[in-house]
Design an enzyme around this catalytic site. Structure first.
Site, PDB file in Angstrom:
ATOM      1  N   ASP A 252      33.878  45.680  34.015  1.00 15.87           N
ATOM      2  CA  ASP A 252      34.336  45.253  35.335  1.00 15.87           C
ATOM      3  C   ASP A 252      33.677  43.961  35.803  1.00 15.87           C
ATOM      4  O   ASP A 252      32.463  43.896  35.970  1.00 15.87           O
ATOM      5  CB  ASP A 252      34.053  46.372  36.344  1.00 15.87           C
ATOM      6  CG  ASP A 252      34.661  46.092  37.710  1.00 15.87           C
ATOM      7  OD1 ASP A 252      35.605  45.289  37.778  1.00 15.87           O
ATOM      8  OD2 ASP A 252      34.189  46.678  38.701  1.00 15.87           O
ATOM      9  N   GLU A 254      34.711  42.840  38.743  1.00 19.46           N
ATOM     10  CA  GLU A 254      35.139  42.850  40.134  1.00 19.46           C
ATOM     11  C   GLU A 254      34.286  43.757  41.009  1.00 19.46           C
ATOM     12  O   GLU A 254      33.126  43.478  41.267  1.00 19.46           O
ATOM     13  CB  GLU A 254      36.628  43.212  40.196  1.00 19.46           C
ATOM     14  CG  GLU A 254      37.293  42.853  41.499  1.00 19.46           C
ATOM     15  CD  GLU A 254      38.036  44.043  42.102  1.00 19.46           C
ATOM     16  OE1 GLU A 254      38.714  43.837  43.110  1.00 19.46           O
ATOM     17  OE2 GLU A 254      37.930  45.152  41.586  1.00 19.46           O
ATOM     18  N   ARG A 320      38.259  44.017  33.506  1.00 15.15           N
ATOM     19  CA  ARG A 320      38.891  43.851  34.820  1.00 15.15           C
ATOM     20  C   ARG A 320      38.520  42.492  35.390  1.00 15.15           C
ATOM     21  O   ARG A 320      37.350  42.218  35.654  1.00 15.15           O
ATOM     22  CB  ARG A 320      38.480  44.974  35.784  1.00 15.15           C
ATOM     23  CG  ARG A 320      39.154  44.831  37.149  1.00 15.15           C
ATOM     24  CD  ARG A 320      39.174  46.112  37.969  1.00 15.15           C
ATOM     25  NE  ARG A 320      37.871  46.539  38.441  1.00 15.15           N
ATOM     26  CZ  ARG A 320      37.683  47.481  39.382  1.00 15.15           C
ATOM     27  NH1 ARG A 320      38.721  48.066  39.953  1.00 15.15           N
ATOM     28  NH2 ARG A 320      36.475  47.835  39.733  1.00 15.15           N
ATOM     29  N   GLU A 412      46.436  49.739  44.638  1.00 14.88           N
ATOM     30  CA  GLU A 412      45.414  50.009  45.652  1.00 14.88           C
ATOM     31  C   GLU A 412      45.647  49.230  46.948  1.00 14.88           C
ATOM     32  O   GLU A 412      44.779  49.198  47.820  1.00 14.88           O
ATOM     33  CB  GLU A 412      44.020  49.699  45.094  1.00 14.88           C
ATOM     34  CG  GLU A 412      43.873  48.281  44.558  1.00 14.88           C
ATOM     35  CD  GLU A 412      42.563  48.029  43.830  1.00 14.88           C
ATOM     36  OE1 GLU A 412      41.704  48.927  43.839  1.00 14.88           O
ATOM     37  OE2 GLU A 412      42.416  46.936  43.258  1.00 14.88           O
ATOM     38  N   ASP A 440      39.869  51.993  48.210  1.00 14.64           N
ATOM     39  CA  ASP A 440      40.478  50.690  48.480  1.00 14.64           C
ATOM     40  C   ASP A 440      41.837  50.857  49.164  1.00 14.64           C
ATOM     41  O   ASP A 440      42.163  50.123  50.105  1.00 14.64           O
ATOM     42  CB  ASP A 440      40.647  49.895  47.186  1.00 14.64           C
ATOM     43  CG  ASP A 440      39.608  48.793  47.045  1.00 14.64           C
ATOM     44  OD1 ASP A 440      39.337  48.107  48.042  1.00 14.64           O
ATOM     45  OD2 ASP A 440      39.055  48.630  45.949  1.00 14.64           O
ATOM     46  N   ASP A 609      30.901  51.571  44.607  1.00 17.75           N
ATOM     47  CA  ASP A 609      31.180  50.164  44.407  1.00 17.75           C
ATOM     48  C   ASP A 609      31.746  49.602  45.711  1.00 17.75           C
ATOM     49  O   ASP A 609      31.681  50.247  46.757  1.00 17.75           O
ATOM     50  CB  ASP A 609      32.095  49.917  43.199  1.00 17.75           C
ATOM     51  CG  ASP A 609      33.527  50.405  43.415  1.00 17.75           C
ATOM     52  OD1 ASP A 609      33.874  50.826  44.546  1.00 17.75           O
ATOM     53  OD2 ASP A 609      34.311  50.361  42.450  1.00 17.75           O
TER      54      ASP A 609
END
Length: 699
Positions: A252, A254, A320, A412, A440, A609
């Site tokens: 990830d 992000e 990602r 999302e 999200d 996160d």
């Protein structure tokens, strides 16, 4: 000060340019000058389109805000609201019947069902652990967690009573999943030679120390070794049961990382290169020794006909990229503005992944010659089409065949959920993944309808009509358009790594809803969650599910109409939000940690996160806007929760207390996330977090 150097009219961080030219383009045999000229042309074409899409987001949001303000005090008219969303272009026409055309997809994505990990790309140790979680010890997973219904292990070494309970639970799994012929039980098995399966097709072959079995597409290795402490006490000499666990892992860039500048992006790309080349390693101290972790090799076995084969020893890796919103100072465009970070990620991670496509890696990632990119936070089909065009351009820049780069679309954002079929259609020849995520998606739900009125409490939100429709429609729309057998349909994270017993009870619901993958917080969780895929044949479940429902429930707004909360309830909700917000922000801003096990208000560790931050900050901002809470109440809660977060982090030598540091970067960022929450684009936390993290790094 960052050392920037010119390349084809753009300015790029010197270290980043050297990395790409030396470590990536060089081994690929690509001409450096040609690459930079092509990259500059790509930026010139796509950066303005990127900005225009962001402007459209803000324009739509302003119109929705105005509609809610104009209808304040009136009963919600669902039909008029839907017509309005159609009129302004928020809702678009359905694309009609179609099936996705994605080709060259690895079986871990297309035809197998199993757990998925998401791991911060900046942490090499975590990244290696996740990549190596393709196989996991069932005995270790049961011994060390509350998934085993038995007294906890006594301290002071191996607890034989706990071990016996683990062995018994392992036998239960084998009896249920790989029944023996004639009604025999694995409990009574005298040894390896006594294994005769009721279904011989489940026997795949022999490994060095065991037998390899297969059920619902997943492999299980039963290890026979009477020379180990466990095997020596086992009647059959079974030392362990190794299950195929994390089929796929998302590295990830992000929500789980704090990457704000060239230094951070270079680390992200360097770690991705290590995964692709197969030479990533990390040394660390444990138990007074220095240990070095590397990527695991493949698992070899001999088939019944005597031929030699191997199975991947590592998760199939996605990367990602970031979404369309953020920019990064690592590259400056000719006008001096920062590069759209999502465009940079698309080019750089794809260039690195070419080393896999062209066979330069030690192990190999995709056996089908594909590059797998998850693209988050896209709002509607126009933004998905932009990503498709961008990936076309990246393929042309790098000389890749069309649709080599596959895409995962994270459902999302509300405009994506409402137009999901059109979003899938926009990437129909490269899509390999859709999924849902409560945090999200709820953050965007709150922000989109921010001015409609005060929202339900977060706990009550989980029972709301829109959320049920969102989860069901995602699966149904994916199935309708041919994702089964070609792509993943995923569900969100189990956030509590210490509550494995509860996960084993609840998370099987994701499979029964039709998801062929779901997120888990650790390799151990992946090992345990794998048992769910042995218990349920997801692809059979998918054939029984209904057609997609309409939009009405999805577009219902989770307002707290007629609710009269007590002061205690308001304080409880506010404290819960503030504690979670502070606990995450303080590590992000002060230490650059984007994902870690953060204690909640009840001291339960949750893998958090940035999505957690979005929902908490937006919820408080909504209640502030509508007078449910006051600024004074928020500040009181922040002050009290700062003391709690300080206490929860008392054992961290790098931690900087929030209490007494109200003007510090972390506490200031937390306040702005709340008090400026209404004006943040789509309710995202990244702009403020990046600004405060950069300030912190600058000293």
């Amino acid at each position: 000060m960052t050392d920037m150097i010119p390349r084809a009219g753009i300015a790029i961080d010197a270290r980043l340019a050297s990395f790409l030219e030396t470590e990536v383009l060089g081994p690929l045999g690509r001409d450096v000058s040609t690459f930079w000229q092509g990259f500059a042309a790509l930026l010139a074409a796509f950066a303005p389109r990127n900005r225009a899409l962001l402007e459209k987001r803000e324009s739509l949001q302003a119109q929705i805000d105005a509609w809610h303000v104009a209808n304040t005090g009136k009963p919600h008219d669902a039909a008029a609201y839907k017509a309005f969303l159609t009129q302004i272009g928020y809702l678009v026409p359905e694309p009609g019947d179609f099936q996705i055309g994605t080709q060259n997809v690895d079986p871990e994505i297309a035809t197998m069902a199993g757990p998925q990990l998401v791991v911060p790309i900046l942490n090499a140790r975590f990244l290696l652990n996740a990549a190596n979680a393709r196989w996991g010890s069932l005995y270790d997973a049961f011994y060390g967690t509350d998934a085993l219904d038995a007294p906890p292990a006594r301290p002071g070494g191996y607890d034989e009573a706990r071990g016996a309970a683990v062995i018994a639970r392992g036998r239960q799994f084998l009896d249920a999943t790989f029944p023996l012929a004639g009604g025999a039980s694995w409990v009574d098995l005298p040894g390896r030679e006594g294994v005769t399966l009721a279904n011989p097709d489940q026997h795949v072959g022999e490994t060095e120390k065991g037998i390899l079995l297969k059920n619902n597409g997943l492999h299980v290795e039963v290890i026979f070794d009477s020379h180990t402490p466990v095997g020596a006490t086992d009647k059959a000499g079974i030392a362990d049961i190794i299950v195929e666990a994390a089929l796929t892992t998302i590295a990830d860039c992000e929500d789980s990382v704090a990457a704000v500048d060239a230094e951070d992006k270079l680390l992200a790309y360097t770690n991705w290169l290590g995964i692709i080349r197969g030479d990533l390693s990390e040394s660390f101290a444990k138990g007074g020794k220095t240990l070095t972790r590397t990527l695991a090799g493949d698992k070899r076995y001999t088939a019944p006909d005597g031929t030699q084969h191997s199975l991947p020893g590592r998760s199939l890796m996605f990367v990602r990229n970031v979404g369309h919103l953020m920019t990064n100072p690592a590259i400056r465009l000719p006008d001096g503005s920062e590069v759209p970070e999502g465009i940079m990620d698309a080019v750089f991670t794809s260039a690195i992944s070419m080393l896999d496509v062209e066979g330069h890696g030690r192990f190999g990632n995709s056996r089908c010659g594909s590059i797998y990119i998850v693209k988050p936070k896209m709002h509607g089909p126009e933004e998905c089409a932009f990503t498709n065009d961008l990936f076309d351009a990246v393929e042309d820049l790098l000389g890749l065949p069309r649709h080599t780069i596959k895409v995962g679309v994270m459902d999302e954002e509300r405009r994506t959920s409402a137009n999901l079929a059109a979003c899938i259609h926009a990437v129909k020849d490269r899509i390999v993944f859709i999924n849902t995520g409560f945090l999200d998606r709820t953050g965007d739900e709150i922000h989109t309808s921010m001015r409609a009125g005060p929202m339900l409490r977060k706990g009550a939100m989980k029972g709301s009509d829109w959320l049920k429709a969102y989860e069901a429609r995602n699966v149904a729309i994916g199935l309708k358009h041919g994702l089964s057998g070609k792509a993943q349909i995923g569900k969100g994270m189990w956030a509590a790594p210490d509550l494995m017993g509860q996960m084993m009870v609840e998370k099987i619901a994701h499979l029964r809803a039709g998801a062929n993958t779901a997120w888990v917080p650790s390799p151990t969780a992946a090992t345990l969650h794998a048992l769910h895929y042995h218990a349920e044949d997801v692809f059979a479940v998918q054939k029984t599910l209904p057609e997609p429902m309409g939009l009405d429930a999805l577009l219902s707004i989770p307002l707290a109409d007629g609710v009269n909360w007590s002061e205690a309830e308001i304080t409880e909700e506010l404290d819960n939000n503030c504690q979670g917000l502070l606990g995450y922000v303080v590590r992000w801003v002060d230490q650059g940690v984007g994902c870690s096990k953060v204690p909640d208000i009840n001291d339960v560790g949750l893998m958090e996160d940035r999505a957690t931050l979005r929902i908490s900050s937006q919820h408080i901002a909504n209640w502030l806007l509508h007078g449910v809470v006051t600024e004074a109440q928020v500040m009181d809660s922040l002050t009290r929760m700062a003391a709690k977060v300080d206490a929860q982090n008392a054992g961290d030598p790098l931690y900087e207390p929030l209490t007494g540091n109200a003007d510090g970067a972390a506490f200031s960022a937390a306040k702005e996330l709340i008090f400026k929450g209404v004006e943040q684009p789509s309710g995202y936390t990244e702009p403020l977090l990046h600004a405060w993290r950069l300030r912190k790094k600058a000293g």
